[in-house]
Scaffold this motif. Structure first.
Motif, mmCIF file in Angstrom:
data_model
loop_
_atom_site.group_PDB
_atom_site.id
_atom_site.type_symbol
_atom_site.label_atom_id
_atom_site.label_comp_id
_atom_site.label_asym_id
_atom_site.label_seq_id
_atom_site.Cartn_x
_atom_site.Cartn_y
_atom_site.Cartn_z
ATOM 1 N N UNK A 124 2.361 7.160 2.195
ATOM 2 C CA UNK A 124 1.925 7.236 3.586
ATOM 3 C C UNK A 124 0.679 6.395 3.829
ATOM 4 N N UNK A 125 -0.242 6.405 2.879
ATOM 5 C CA UNK A 125 -1.443 5.589 2.997
ATOM 6 C C UNK A 125 -1.108 4.104 3.006
ATOM 7 N N UNK A 126 -0.202 3.698 2.151
ATOM 8 C CA UNK A 126 0.200 2.291 2.109
ATOM 9 C C UNK A 126 0.857 1.870 3.419
ATOM 10 N N UNK A 127 1.663 2.765 3.992
ATOM 11 C CA UNK A 127 2.276 2.447 5.283
ATOM 12 C C UNK A 127 1.229 2.332 6.381
ATOM 13 N N UNK A 128 0.220 3.178 6.336
ATOM 14 C CA UNK A 128 -0.795 3.154 7.389
ATOM 15 C C UNK A 128 -1.669 1.908 7.302
ATOM 16 N N UNK A 129 -1.797 1.335 6.127
ATOM 17 C CA UNK A 129 -2.635 0.157 5.953
ATOM 18 C C UNK A 129 -1.846 -1.143 6.015
ATOM 19 N N UNK A 130 -0.546 -1.064 6.258
ATOM 20 C CA UNK A 130 0.303 -2.248 6.237
ATOM 21 C C UNK A 130 0.190 -3.132 7.462
ATOM 22 N N UNK A 131 -0.305 -2.637 8.525
ATOM 23 C CA UNK A 131 -0.405 -3.411 9.760
ATOM 24 C C UNK A 131 -0.100 -2.515 10.947
#
Length: 125
Positions: free
Chosen positions: A43-50
């Motif tokens: 979820x963190x990676x998705x939130x920081x993806x753009x």
């Protein structure tokens, strides 16, 4: 003549004290939090993806399945944290007696229940 064969112990029939159950569940919650950390990192990676991935994440988290998973993760964390505090206090020689240990274990369970209800209200309202 004494029988030297091993004795079969049915672990489901043994009645453990609540302090032992809290200790065992503390280990189980730690293992479950380890598994849940991969979900949280995703979820963190998705939130920081753009910005587009962040908007997609917001839509994804609005589904009931993700709300339940996040709520269960918060419940696991609150239990693990409170049981860990109990263990730290016992390491400091506070609450080592049988009565104090039982009271501490019950307070961990009640506090976790309150934390789960509050986190559920926070997520769904």
């Amino acid at each position: 003549m004494k029988d030297s064969r091993p004795v079969f112990l049915d672990l489901l029939k043994i009645r453990l004290p609540i302090a032992a159950l809290v200790s065992i569940l503390h280990r189980v919650s730690g293992a479950a939090l380890f598994v849940a950390s991969f979900y949280l990192l995703f979820l963190l990676a998705m939130s920081l993806g753009g910005s587009t991935e962040f908007e997609q994440l917001q839509l994804t988290l609005a589904t009931p399945l993700h709300a339940v998973v996040l709520w269960l993760t918060l419940c696991l964390f609150s239990y693990h944290f409170l049981a860990g505090l109990r263990h730290v206090l016992m390491d400091l020689h506070m609450g080592e007696s049988l009565r104090a240990s039982r009271i501490g274990a019950i307070s961990v369970m009640v506090s976790t229940l309150v934390a789960c209800v509050l986190s559920g209200v926070w997520i769904w309202l």
